[in-house]
Scaffold this active site. Sequence first.
Site, short mmCIF file in Angstrom:
data_model
loop_
_atom_site.label_atom_id
_atom_site.label_comp_id
_atom_site.label_asym_id
_atom_site.label_seq_id
_atom_site.Cartn_x
_atom_site.Cartn_y
_atom_site.Cartn_z
N ASN A 188 0.83 -1.21 0.00
CA ASN A 188 0.00 0.00 0.00
C ASN A 188 0.86 1.26 0.00
O ASN A 188 0.65 2.18 0.77
CB ASN A 188 -0.93 0.00 1.21
N GLU A 234 1.24 -2.68 -5.28
CA GLU A 234 0.72 -1.35 -4.98
C GLU A 234 1.84 -0.45 -4.44
O GLU A 234 1.72 0.15 -3.37
CB GLU A 234 -0.45 -1.42 -4.00
N TYR A 245 -0.59 -7.72 -9.42
CA TYR A 245 -1.56 -6.95 -8.63
C TYR A 245 -2.82 -6.85 -9.49
O TYR A 245 -2.92 -5.99 -10.36
CB TYR A 245 -1.00 -5.57 -8.30
N ASP A 253 -1.56 -9.93 -4.97
CA ASP A 253 -2.90 -9.53 -4.56
C ASP A 253 -3.84 -9.83 -5.73
O ASP A 253 -3.84 -9.14 -6.74
CB ASP A 253 -2.91 -8.04 -4.23
N ASN A 284 -7.21 -9.94 -5.40
CA ASN A 284 -8.42 -9.13 -5.21
C ASN A 284 -9.71 -9.93 -5.32
O ASN A 284 -10.76 -9.38 -5.67
CB ASN A 284 -8.44 -7.96 -6.19
N ASP A 301 -2.53 -2.26 4.93
CA ASP A 301 -3.82 -2.88 5.17
C ASP A 301 -3.82 -4.35 4.77
O ASP A 301 -4.83 -5.05 4.95
CB ASP A 301 -4.94 -2.13 4.42
N HIS A 302 -2.68 -4.83 4.24
CA HIS A 302 -2.48 -6.25 3.93
C HIS A 302 -1.35 -6.78 4.81
O HIS A 302 -0.55 -6.02 5.36
CB HIS A 302 -2.10 -6.45 2.46
N CYS A 308 -24.05 4.99 21.93
CA CYS A 308 -24.67 3.81 21.33
C CYS A 308 -25.44 3.04 22.41
O CYS A 308 -25.11 3.12 23.61
CB CYS A 308 -23.62 2.92 20.68
N HIS A 339 -23.10 -0.37 24.03
CA HIS A 339 -21.92 -0.15 24.86
C HIS A 339 -22.02 1.11 25.71
O HIS A 339 -21.24 1.27 26.66
CB HIS A 339 -20.67 -0.06 23.97
N CYS A 383 -21.48 3.43 15.99
CA CYS A 383 -20.68 3.00 17.13
C CYS A 383 -19.20 3.19 16.82
O CYS A 383 -18.73 2.95 15.72
CB CYS A 383 -20.97 1.53 17.45
N CYS A 443 -21.43 -2.29 17.42
CA CYS A 443 -22.84 -2.67 17.44
C CYS A 443 -23.54 -2.04 16.24
O CYS A 443 -22.93 -1.30 15.46
CB CYS A 443 -23.50 -2.23 18.75
#
Length: 588
Positions: free
Chosen positions: A9, A34, A141, A182, A184, A305-306, A538, A541, A564, A578
Amino acid sequence: MKIVTWNINGIRTFGGGIKKALDSLGADIICVQETKVTRDLLDERTAIVDGYNSYFSFSRGRSGYSGVATYCKDSATPAAAEEGLTGLLTNHEGAVGCYGDQTEFCSEELRLLDNEGRAVITQHRIMCSENEQTITVINVYCPRADPEKPERKQFKLQFYKLLQSRAEAILKDGSHVIVLGDVNTSHRQIDHCDPSDNDEFGEDPGRKWLNAFLHSGAEEGEMKEQEPDEESAVTSSETIRTGKFVDTFRFFHPTRTGAFTCWSTLTGARQTNYGTRIDYVFADCLLAKEQFVAADIMPEVEGSDHCPVWGHLSCSLLPSSKPPPLCTRFLPEFAGRQQKLSRFLVKVDQKSTLSEQRDALPGSQEEGEKRENLNPSGAGNVSGKKRSLTSDSVVPKGKKTKTVKNSLTPKGSLLSFFKPKLTNAVPSTEAPVKHCEKTLRMDEVTSSQNSQKAFCHKQRNQYYQSQPVTNSVPEDTELVSDGSPQLCTSNTTEESHKQVATKPSTPHPTAGHPEAKKGASLVFWKSVFHGPPPPPSCKVHGEPCVLRTVKKEGPNVGKQFFVCARPQGHASNPEARCNFFAWVEKGK
């Protein structure tokens, strides 16, 4: 031999030192996706890493988009390498070759499929049971099917077809093949945190392609039990069995759940492991069966994020004596050798050169200001009152400017801009005269102003000569020091000087109360920008919610809502978010 794939990323993920990051992965071949870097932005620190040789593919259409790279240790130097899947980007010796059947693609489709920098192929020599063989690593990719852009769905499927055609052609030529990166698409329901309806999940075109691409082994018994329908002839059990590649992770971990490689950073889903498995190491069936000894994911490695995925083989790599021409160290900008003379004998666009020179200073500056910034020692030749009004002698040749008649030599310095203005002090008898001289110079800028003020000067002289000197000022006479010379030349008495000097100190109704004006301004802006409304709690919680804005095009785009604040997770997870939701009412 160890091989790793990781969607990073952005190449800036290695901000702490790219060599340190590569070494920490402990692999011979590291494939990253990426990179989000184009060739003009690739720096030497990223391209040339001590102990490695690298191979990049760049997006040619968009900057900061897509891009893949393969880093090989010097002990794993490939014998051949090329960019892309079509062969259109290969113009050197040392290419991998074997392009397969491309008759179903038109030339424009092939060009577009390789235009986004989505594939790098390296070919290595390996030693397997005292037999020298070849292994080809395809780092990809794959495109994402954007729901907002239907044409991207077709583009993704076309890329899949081209990838399969190329991989199978290389395999048929006698080389082992590893396809990794990746992809996808999550293959099975076990690879998704929250799969949709059972029937619809398998109908996804990307999953249909994976079913055809992958061989059906013991770990895919569920897929074998599915009865094909007329629509999905491509996913028939016969087609599944004939797939030529194996998902190495599922080969070793056929029933492991929660093995995800990608999570949403917007919802904090990694904290609850609410993700998907879309990063793979695929190997041809024979290689997976005979040489692979382990394969797994590395969810503990953060920075993207991977997470990385790795595979371990029992065979050893045989390095090539010299990297192939695609290696980044051979790029002219990094090679450190003299380039061809023809690269320097290029026609230069004079217009672009001039525009670059103009951009060196703000475009709003006048020529006089530019010269002053470039040559501070000549600042004394520029008027301290009107820096933009210069004499004709300093106007560049060939440039059309308004002619300004000014017989007086402008005087002043930069220090005059930093002297405080005395507004309430009573000046001496010589001050009005000096003030008049300065203002007279300013009044000679335009002929229209001169004629108008000369008439006014004559009228006021006549008036003051007919009036006795008193402490009062006629109502129709405005004695405000606005730079007009008439008041200085008409009365030379001490009383008139006091009136001229003290009149400007009379506060204006609005300027005399800055605090009140500031307070009124604050009230106004607070009424316009009243800030976000207080968050509700919320229901589950009892914690304050977070404010979100709808960005998806539609009737609700731009509207705000509360949800939430906890990270997204499965409905059965009490620590996850939630289902609280509330729109922000208008006017709040």
